[in-house]
Design an enzyme around this catalytic site. Structure first.
Site: not given
Ligand code: 5GP
Ligand code: ZN
Length: 119
Positions: A34-35, A92, A105
């Site tokens: 989960r995010d 992204n 991811h």
């Molecule tokens: P991006 O911005 O790289 O596409 O997505 C990264 C996502 O990872 C963001 O939506 C952010 O909220 C999530 N995220 C960042 N750090 C952590 C973490 O330590 N644990 C979890 N579960 N999600 C994270």
């Protein structure tokens, strides 16, 4: 050879279970978590166990992994009960596209009406 794991990478550490993060689903090659800052009622991240910086590092020899990631995203959507209402799967690639964690991811988003725009 692309590095398999990066000791400083937050997602590599989550995959290794360092923080005890619950896996919503998992396969041989990926985990779903989960995010931490959900943007929708369902916001799950599908994360390969192997460290790849972004989609840009996915090559033709990684096609099995790429397929596994999408199959796990679809499995998560079924588990979360968001298939009927519709959901979005996205990644992204690069800072200008909004990437903040540099370990590949896919976001699985659903459970509310999603905006029509993509940019
Ligand atoms: P991006 O911005 O790289 O596409 O997505 C990264 C996502 O990872 C963001 O939506 C952010 O909220 C999530 N995220 C960042 N750090 C952590 C973490 O330590 N644990 C979890 N579960 N999600 C994270
Ligand atoms: Zn990593």
């Amino acid at each position: 050879m692309v590095e398999q794991t990066d000791p400083d990478c937050i997602f590599c550490r989550i995959v290794r279970g360092e923080f005890g993060t619950a896996f919503v689903a998992e396969s041989d090659t990926a985990v779903a978590i989960r995010d931490i800052q959900p943007q929708a009622p369902t916001h799950v991240l599908v994360v390969p166990r192997r460290h790849l910086r972004s989609l840009d590092e996915v090559k033709s020899e990684d096609r099995q992994l790429a397929g596994d990631l999408l199959a796990l995203a679809a499995q998560v959507a079924r588990q979360e009960g968001i298939v009927e209402s519709g959901y979005r799967v996205l990644t992204n690639n690069g800072p200008d596209a909004g990437q903040t964690v540099f370990h590949l991811h896919f976001h699985v988003l659903g459970g509310r009406r999603l905006s029509g725009g993509l940019g």
